[in-house]
Design a protein around this motif. Sequence first.
Motif, short mmCIF file in Angstrom:
data_model
loop_
_atom_site.label_atom_id
_atom_site.label_comp_id
_atom_site.label_asym_id
_atom_site.label_seq_id
_atom_site.Cartn_x
_atom_site.Cartn_y
_atom_site.Cartn_z
N LEU A 62 8.92 5.37 -2.61
CA LEU A 62 7.85 4.82 -1.79
C LEU A 62 7.24 5.91 -0.92
CD1 LEU A 62 9.67 1.56 -0.64
CD2 LEU A 62 8.03 1.83 -2.51
N SER A 63 5.92 5.84 -0.75
CA SER A 63 5.21 6.88 -0.01
C SER A 63 5.67 6.96 1.44
CB SER A 63 3.70 6.65 -0.06
OG SER A 63 3.37 5.39 0.51
N GLU A 64 6.07 5.83 2.04
CA GLU A 64 6.52 5.86 3.43
C GLU A 64 8.01 6.17 3.54
OE1 GLU A 64 6.58 1.38 2.37
OE2 GLU A 64 5.67 3.24 1.67
N ALA A 88 6.60 6.30 -7.35
CA ALA A 88 6.96 7.37 -8.29
C ALA A 88 8.14 6.93 -9.11
CB ALA A 88 7.31 8.65 -7.54
N ASP A 121 -2.65 -0.36 -4.43
CA ASP A 121 -3.02 -0.86 -3.10
C ASP A 121 -3.31 -2.36 -3.17
OD1 ASP A 121 -6.11 0.89 -3.60
OD2 ASP A 121 -5.72 -1.24 -4.01
N SER A 130 0.86 -1.18 0.00
CA SER A 130 0.00 0.00 0.00
C SER A 130 0.90 1.23 0.00
CB SER A 130 -0.89 0.02 1.24
OG SER A 130 -1.71 1.17 1.23
N VAL A 131 1.41 1.55 -1.18
CA VAL A 131 2.41 2.59 -1.29
C VAL A 131 2.09 3.48 -2.46
CG1 VAL A 131 4.24 1.16 -0.30
CG2 VAL A 131 3.86 1.12 -2.75
N LEU A 132 2.68 4.66 -2.42
CA LEU A 132 2.64 5.58 -3.55
C LEU A 132 3.95 5.41 -4.29
CD1 LEU A 132 1.27 7.97 -5.00
CD2 LEU A 132 2.57 9.49 -3.50
N VAL A 153 3.48 9.69 -11.25
CA VAL A 153 2.98 9.12 -10.00
C VAL A 153 1.72 8.32 -10.27
CG1 VAL A 153 2.12 9.64 -7.70
CG2 VAL A 153 3.92 11.04 -8.71
N GLN A 211 -1.12 5.31 -8.02
CA GLN A 211 -1.48 4.69 -6.73
C GLN A 211 -1.65 3.19 -6.91
OE1 GLN A 211 -1.96 6.49 -3.79
NE2 GLN A 211 -2.00 4.51 -2.79
#
Length: 353
Positions: free
Chosen positions: A309-311, A11, A26, A7-9, A22, A24
């Motif tokens: 990664l989004s995190e 890029a 999940d 569950s990441v964004l 970008v 999404q």
Amino acid sequence: MRKRQLSVLVAAVVAAGGGIVVWQRDDTPVRSRPPATTVATVAVERTDLSTARTMPGTLGYGAPKAIKAPEGTVTWLPAVGATVKRGRPLYRNDDHPVVVLYGSTPLFRKLDTAGLNGRDVRVVVDNLRALGYRTGDQPVHKPRPGDAVYTAGTIQAVRKWQQEAGLAVTGTIDPADVVVLPGPARVGQITAQLGDPAAEGVLTLTGSAKAVTVPVATAELDTIRAGTAVQVELPGGRTTPGTVTRIDRDAREPEQGADEGAAAEVDVTVTIKDAKAVRKLDSAPVQVSFQGESRDDVLAVPVAALLALSEGGHAVQIAGGALVAVETGMFAKGLVEVSGDGLDEGTLVVTAS
């Protein structure tokens, strides 16, 4: 290495400092699949990376400095290649010698009154003393460190200097009477003829020692510093060591005909350590190699395959498979050093280009 949740964004970094695409992703079950699309892939390679760069330069006497006067007529000129030194006339304006002084502050006003103080006065005092004239003692308390005061003793020394230099003996110095240079210089080019207006340009000066001028894009100056050691490849393939001695502060636009989007450039001056290596050359095209860091025998992928990664952190996507979190190392020439679980030489990963 612990695998990250999906569950990441994600890029795709198209290029260092370039655009980002970008999307999404999940872990929600997918009920229907879109038509398959073809994606670009690239194999992870094992290679050596280096940030060393080689750039073209020109051997000569450094970047030229144009000399002109506010007004007057050129009545005498030196020869191209002549060395100009402190206390010597550079050229004649309205048949009055324009004399060379050394310093870092040009004369910007007429020095005609006792008690004037400033860095320009310091230039005059220091040069008179270097030429053997007695200027007398300076006041103990000066307005600012590095300043000097135009004292009665200084004025008397100016008169003696003017008499011997062929200037009008007034005790007053006008900015048009002198040219302040950082040190000895070489006449690089004559740009005026006798009788021409001095305001349109008289001549150009360069350093007196041979040097290499390298035009460098402003974006590539990050690892270049004064004192940086380099290797200079001369015509014929012989190399000789050099040192970066100057980086200009004024950037210029790319020349006409340069590639669209080319960055502004500044001149980097490299001094040759062994003057004998270039004694038979006055000018020549050369190649200058700037040292950098290196990594041997590492796994690398194109920067375009790197995902953010989004995190936090980065990942690559295995072709037809999952994301793999990676640790990044050196970036060099479009590649990035990576390490991660399941990555090995030859592994296919998705890339944006």
